[in-house]
Design a protein around this motif. Structure first.
Motif, PDB file in Angstrom:
ATOM      1  N   ARG A 137       0.837  -1.206   0.000  1.00 46.81           N
ATOM      2  CA  ARG A 137       0.000   0.000   0.000  1.00 46.81           C
ATOM      3  C   ARG A 137       0.869   1.252   0.000  1.00 46.81           C
ATOM      4  O   ARG A 137       0.590   2.212  -0.712  1.00 46.81           O
ATOM      5  N   ILE A 138       1.910   1.245   0.819  1.00 50.82           N
ATOM      6  CA  ILE A 138       2.831   2.387   0.854  1.00 50.82           C
ATOM      7  C   ILE A 138       3.502   2.551  -0.502  1.00 50.82           C
ATOM      8  O   ILE A 138       3.602   3.654  -1.041  1.00 50.82           O
ATOM      9  N   LEU A 139       3.968   1.430  -1.057  1.00 50.85           N
ATOM     10  CA  LEU A 139       4.634   1.459  -2.355  1.00 50.85           C
ATOM     11  C   LEU A 139       3.710   2.026  -3.431  1.00 50.85           C
ATOM     12  O   LEU A 139       4.126   2.873  -4.227  1.00 50.85           O
ATOM     13  N   LEU A 140       2.464   1.617  -3.429  1.00 54.29           N
ATOM     14  CA  LEU A 140       1.520   2.124  -4.425  1.00 54.29           C
ATOM     15  C   LEU A 140       1.167   3.584  -4.195  1.00 54.29           C
ATOM     16  O   LEU A 140       0.948   4.326  -5.157  1.00 54.29           O
ATOM     17  N   THR A 141       1.127   3.998  -2.938  1.00 56.38           N
ATOM     18  CA  THR A 141       0.869   5.404  -2.648  1.00 56.38           C
ATOM     19  C   THR A 141       1.983   6.270  -3.224  1.00 56.38           C
ATOM     20  O   THR A 141       1.724   7.301  -3.851  1.00 56.38           O
ATOM     21  N   ILE A 142       3.220   5.837  -3.052  1.00 53.54           N
ATOM     22  CA  ILE A 142       4.360   6.578  -3.614  1.00 53.54           C
ATOM     23  C   ILE A 142       4.351   6.474  -5.135  1.00 53.54           C
ATOM     24  O   ILE A 142       4.576   7.452  -5.846  1.00 53.54           O
ATOM     25  N   PHE A 143       4.079   5.276  -5.658  1.00 55.09           N
ATOM     26  CA  PHE A 143       4.051   5.050  -7.106  1.00 55.09           C
ATOM     27  C   PHE A 143       3.001   5.924  -7.783  1.00 55.09           C
ATOM     28  O   PHE A 143       3.229   6.442  -8.874  1.00 55.09           O
ATOM     29  N   ASP A 144       1.846   6.099  -7.138  1.00 52.45           N
ATOM     30  CA  ASP A 144       0.763   6.886  -7.722  1.00 52.45           C
ATOM     31  C   ASP A 144       0.979   8.393  -7.607  1.00 52.45           C
ATOM     32  O   ASP A 144       0.250   9.163  -8.222  1.00 52.45           O
ATOM     33  N   SER A 145       1.967   8.815  -6.813  1.00 52.07           N
ATOM     34  CA  SER A 145       2.218  10.252  -6.671  1.00 52.07           C
ATOM     35  C   SER A 145       2.802  10.812  -7.971  1.00 52.07           C
ATOM     36  O   SER A 145       3.362  10.088  -8.792  1.00 52.07           O
ATOM     37  N   LYS A 146       2.670  12.108  -8.116  1.00 45.48           N
ATOM     38  CA  LYS A 146       3.086  12.772  -9.356  1.00 45.48           C
ATOM     39  C   LYS A 146       4.574  12.586  -9.654  1.00 45.48           C
ATOM     40  O   LYS A 146       4.953  12.264 -10.768  1.00 45.48           O
ATOM     41  N   ASN A 147       5.425  12.776  -8.649  1.00 41.68           N
ATOM     42  CA  ASN A 147       6.879  12.717  -8.851  1.00 41.68           C
ATOM     43  C   ASN A 147       7.495  11.394  -8.421  1.00 41.68           C
ATOM     44  O   ASN A 147       8.713  11.282  -8.335  1.00 41.68           O
ATOM     45  N   LYS A 148       6.654  10.393  -8.123  1.00 42.43           N
ATOM     46  CA  LYS A 148       7.129   9.105  -7.595  1.00 42.43           C
ATOM     47  C   LYS A 148       7.930   9.315  -6.313  1.00 42.43           C
ATOM     48  O   LYS A 148       8.876   8.603  -6.021  1.00 42.43           O
ATOM     49  N   SER A 149       7.518  10.325  -5.561  1.00 42.07           N
ATOM     50  CA  SER A 149       8.199  10.687  -4.324  1.00 42.07           C
ATOM     51  C   SER A 149       7.202  11.425  -3.431  1.00 42.07           C
ATOM     52  O   SER A 149       6.403  12.217  -3.918  1.00 42.07           O
ATOM     53  N   PHE A 199       7.879  -3.759  -8.714  1.00 42.05           N
ATOM     54  CA  PHE A 199       6.913  -4.461  -7.877  1.00 42.05           C
ATOM     55  C   PHE A 199       5.547  -3.780  -7.905  1.00 42.05           C
ATOM     56  O   PHE A 199       4.515  -4.449  -7.929  1.00 42.05           O
ATOM     57  N   ALA A 200       5.530  -2.470  -7.904  1.00 40.39           N
ATOM     58  CA  ALA A 200       4.258  -1.741  -7.966  1.00 40.39           C
ATOM     59  C   ALA A 200       3.547  -2.016  -9.285  1.00 40.39           C
ATOM     60  O   ALA A 200       2.330  -2.236  -9.308  1.00 40.39           O
ATOM     61  N   LYS A 201       4.296  -2.043 -10.385  1.00 40.81           N
ATOM     62  CA  LYS A 201       3.688  -2.330 -11.688  1.00 40.81           C
ATOM     63  C   LYS A 201       3.143  -3.758 -11.742  1.00 40.81           C
ATOM     64  O   LYS A 201       2.060  -3.990 -12.285  1.00 40.81           O
ATOM     65  N   ILE A 202       3.883  -4.718 -11.183  1.00 37.66           N
ATOM     66  CA  ILE A 202       3.415  -6.108 -11.142  1.00 37.66           C
ATOM     67  C   ILE A 202       2.143  -6.197 -10.306  1.00 37.66           C
ATOM     68  O   ILE A 202       1.173  -6.850 -10.688  1.00 37.66           O
ATOM     69  N   PHE A 203       2.154  -5.540  -9.158  1.00 37.97           N
ATOM     70  CA  PHE A 203       0.992  -5.530  -8.269  1.00 37.97           C
ATOM     71  C   PHE A 203      -0.224  -4.938  -8.967  1.00 37.97           C
ATOM     72  O   PHE A 203      -1.327  -5.496  -8.919  1.00 37.97           O
ATOM     73  N   LEU A 204      -0.038  -3.821  -9.655  1.00 37.42           N
ATOM     74  CA  LEU A 204      -1.140  -3.194 -10.382  1.00 37.42           C
ATOM     75  C   LEU A 204      -1.621  -4.077 -11.524  1.00 37.42           C
ATOM     76  O   LEU A 204      -2.819  -4.149 -11.804  1.00 37.42           O
ATOM     77  N   PHE A 205      -0.692  -4.755 -12.187  1.00 41.63           N
ATOM     78  CA  PHE A 205      -1.073  -5.679 -13.259  1.00 41.63           C
ATOM     79  C   PHE A 205      -1.961  -6.800 -12.719  1.00 41.63           C
ATOM     80  O   PHE A 205      -2.991  -7.136 -13.312  1.00 41.63           O
ATOM     81  N   ILE A 206      -1.586  -7.370 -11.585  1.00 41.74           N
ATOM     82  CA  ILE A 206      -2.372  -8.446 -10.980  1.00 41.74           C
ATOM     83  C   ILE A 206      -3.746  -7.933 -10.573  1.00 41.74           C
ATOM     84  O   ILE A 206      -4.764  -8.593 -10.804  1.00 41.74           O
TER      85      ILE A 206
END
Length: 161
Positions: free
Chosen positions: A87-99, A144-151
């Motif tokens: 969840r944390i990883l996806l929250t960061i991944f979904d942010s505008k600057n990936k940060s 990992f975030a992309k794999i998670f989103l793909f699943i």
């Protein structure tokens, strides 16, 4: 014996495809309940079929092999649904600057001690980089975030947890 294990694998793959179709057609609500229903229907029909064509011991072996694979499959999804790290990883991944800043992450996950430990663990595993209260996703975390989103998209699951 190998032939029976192969039948277990094929049975599991059939079960996974049926589960995938059911998940895509009916959405992500009650995901685990649907999984258990698919498993129950599978138990009833396939045990009879295997018993009829293979005998009791062979059908038990096939069934047990399939159930081990199915339970591993379900545990994988349940852990993905409840993983704070993802969840944390996806929250960061979904942010505008990936940060994101630590304060922004803390809004979503208020338990500071647990959050700090989790973030340190994710940094040690090279998923994120902690820079003076700023958290940046690294290439491994991005993958990992992309794999998670793909699943999630594959199974039509909109929201985990």
């Amino acid at each position: 014996m190998f032939f029976l294990f192969l039948i277990s694998i094929v049975s599991f793959l059939f079960l996974a495809v049926v589960h995938w179709i059911l998940s895509r057609l009916t959405g992500s609500r009650k995901f685990v309940l649907k999984s258990l229903m698919v498993n129950f229907v599978f138990i009833v029909f396939t045990f009879y079929f295997f018993y009829k064509y293979f005998g009791i011991l062979d059908s038990l072996f096939i069934y047990l092999g399939t159930i081990v694979l199915w339970n591993s499959y379900l545990v994988f999804f349940i852990n993905l649904q409840n993983s704070i790290s993802f969840r944390i990883l996806l929250t960061i991944f979904d942010s505008k600057n990936k940060s994101l800043s630590y304060d922004e992450i803390e809004k979503y996950y208020p338990d500071e001690e647990s959050l700090r430990d989790r973030l340190r663990s994710m940094e040690l595993n090279r998923f994120i980089l902690l820079n003076h209260e700023n958290i940046e996703i690294l290439s491994k975390g991005n993958l990992f975030a992309k794999i998670f989103l793909f699943i999630r998209n594959l199974f039509g699951i909109r929201k985990f947890g």
